[in-house]
Design a protein around this motif. Structure first.
Motif, PDB file in Angstrom:
ATOM      1  N   GLU A 140       8.097  -6.892  -4.995  1.00 36.28           N
ATOM      2  CA  GLU A 140       7.138  -6.143  -4.172  1.00 36.28           C
ATOM      3  C   GLU A 140       6.255  -7.044  -3.315  1.00 36.28           C
ATOM      4  O   GLU A 140       5.587  -6.563  -2.389  1.00 36.28           O
ATOM      5  CB  GLU A 140       6.278  -5.253  -5.070  1.00 36.28           C
ATOM      6  N   HIS A 141       6.235  -8.343  -3.618  1.00 38.00           N
ATOM      7  CA  HIS A 141       5.466  -9.274  -2.800  1.00 38.00           C
ATOM      8  C   HIS A 141       6.211  -9.699  -1.527  1.00 38.00           C
ATOM      9  O   HIS A 141       5.644 -10.406  -0.690  1.00 38.00           O
ATOM     10  CB  HIS A 141       5.111 -10.529  -3.612  1.00 38.00           C
ATOM     11  N   GLN A 155       1.889 -13.477   4.159  1.00 39.90           N
ATOM     12  CA  GLN A 155       2.403 -12.992   2.874  1.00 39.90           C
ATOM     13  C   GLN A 155       2.191 -14.004   1.749  1.00 39.90           C
ATOM     14  O   GLN A 155       2.832 -13.901   0.706  1.00 39.90           O
ATOM     15  CB  GLN A 155       3.892 -12.651   2.997  1.00 39.90           C
ATOM     16  N   ASP A 188       8.135  -8.778   2.003  1.00 42.75           N
ATOM     17  CA  ASP A 188       8.289  -7.762   3.045  1.00 42.75           C
ATOM     18  C   ASP A 188       8.996  -8.402   4.246  1.00 42.75           C
ATOM     19  O   ASP A 188       8.486  -9.356   4.835  1.00 42.75           O
ATOM     20  CB  ASP A 188       6.919  -7.224   3.456  1.00 42.75           C
ATOM     21  N   SER A 226      10.111  -6.475   6.913  1.00 41.00           N
ATOM     22  CA  SER A 226      10.209  -5.404   7.916  1.00 41.00           C
ATOM     23  C   SER A 226       9.840  -5.857   9.324  1.00 41.00           C
ATOM     24  O   SER A 226      10.293  -5.247  10.304  1.00 41.00           O
ATOM     25  CB  SER A 226       9.319  -4.221   7.506  1.00 41.00           C
ATOM     26  N   THR A 227       9.022  -6.906   9.451  1.00 42.17           N
ATOM     27  CA  THR A 227       8.576  -7.304  10.794  1.00 42.17           C
ATOM     28  C   THR A 227       9.019  -8.712  11.184  1.00 42.17           C
ATOM     29  O   THR A 227       8.751  -9.147  12.307  1.00 42.17           O
ATOM     30  CB  THR A 227       7.034  -7.238  10.891  1.00 42.17           C
ATOM     31  N   ALA A 278      17.428  -7.320   0.110  1.00 41.59           N
ATOM     32  CA  ALA A 278      16.496  -6.835   1.128  1.00 41.59           C
ATOM     33  C   ALA A 278      16.488  -7.752   2.343  1.00 41.59           C
ATOM     34  O   ALA A 278      16.421  -7.293   3.493  1.00 41.59           O
ATOM     35  CB  ALA A 278      15.093  -6.716   0.540  1.00 41.59           C
TER      36      ALA A 278
END
Length: 338
Positions: A128-129, A90, A131, A133-134, A168
């Motif tokens: 938005e940069h 990322q 994440d 989720s994983t 988030a």
């Protein structure tokens, strides 16, 4: 994912190329200062804490999230991330601007540092940069509010993009920590106070906690520990943190939400061992948070923070002086505490 099975760190936000120089003394306007000894190194919390953690413990998984330009400076930063063994999936490359660069001057007369930044693509960083989720990491370390215009602005229904990212991260099961930037007290409060309900820990210096709480914590260059405790109480009441930690030249204090404050004096670094202070605060945060991750007692975590910061002072680069946590503790034991 269960919190007990999480392991490792994510460091997100600022990636910049620091151009470290020594200067005889900071000049007044419309005059000349003499600088020398250029060293180019990575800077910013997404870089510094990530690399410091890997230097403390090469087996620790560390991810990083940030934005660099498609230029020589960006390639240097990517090379630093690879050398440190970071998961940089990322760490994105933008063709819409140059990499964020900072001229970092350390005055030989005062020992103080002055940073002058060209933000470049740092101005384009948004929630938005990010994440989560994983990821299987346990801690998220984020910064720097005040130098990322899109993150500093409102994002949807949130006061700013930092709030959006912190929310988030916590929703994904991460414990969150925020690193601050030296901006005006009014701007600092405007950016950081909305973030407090979404933090698990906060690691700051004495000036920053004073600015947030509107309490004078430093008088004539000396930290007032009782004022720092009072400031912590004010900030804990406004947030969700389980603890607030304040570091300053003479030591560090942690104020837990449930429990008594813990103070540990800093390392008595020999003056002739000090090359530059750039990155010492990040090194402290890395050592302290490593201790938290490993569930050490607060006293031991604070001492490792001091040890890592002391080792960092030995070089001009932000991360070059940090060594394994066992070596940091050995060096600190040799020098002793203040």
């Amino acid at each position: 994912m269960a919190a007990s099975s999480r392991h490792g760190f994510i460091a997100g936000g600022t990636w910049c190329l620091d151009r470290n120089r020594k200067i005889n003394a900071w000049p007044r306007e419309d005059s000349v200062g003499i600088a020398w000894g250029l060293e180019e190194r990575g800077g910013g919390p997404a870089c510094n804490l990530a690399i410091d953690i890997r230097r403390l413990d090469p087996s620790m998984p560390v991810e990083t999230i940030g934005l660099v330009g498609d230029d020589e400076a960006g390639r240097k930063l990517i090379a630093e991330a690879d050398k440190a063994g970071l998961d940089r999936r990322q760490m994105q490359v933008s063709r819409d601007g140059l990499t964020h660069t900072t001229e970092a001057f350390v005055s030989q007369a005062s020992g103080l540092r002055t940073h002058i930044s060209d933000l470049g693509v740092a101005a384009l960083l948004t929630p938005e940069h990010f994440d989560f989720s994983t990821t299987t990491a346990r801690f998220m370390h984020l910064g720097l509010p005040g130098i990322h215009p899109k993150m500093d602005d409102r994002w949807g229904d949130d006061a700013n993009g930092w709030v959006t990212v912190l929310k988030a991260a916590r929703q994904a099961g991460l414990q969150t920590n925020l690193e601050l930037c030296t901006v005006t007290p009014e701007r600092l409060r405007g950016l950081i106070l909305p973030c407090l309900p979404h933090l698990d820990t906060l690691v700051v210096n004495d000036s920053e906690i004073g600015a947030l709480a509107e309490i004078v914590t430093n008088i004539d260059g000396r930290t007032d520990i009782n004022a720092c405790k009072a400031a912590c109480a004010v900030i804990l009441a406004q947030g969700a943190m389980r603890l607030v930690t304040i570091h300053f030249p003479e030591g560090a204090i942690t104020v837990p939400r449930d429990g008594s404050p813990v103070f540990v004096p800093s390392v008595a670094v020999p003056p002739n061992a000090v090359v530059g202070p750039n990155g010492a605060g990040d090194a402290f945060a890395a050592g302290f948070m490593y201790g938290l991750h490993e569930e050490w007692p607060l006293e031991d975590s604070l001492w490792l923070g001091h040890a890592a910061a002391a080792c960092s002072l030995r070089t001009a680069g932000t991360t070059d002086g940090v060594v394994s946590w066992t070596e940091c503790l050995s060096i600190a034991a040799t020098w002793g505490s203040r």
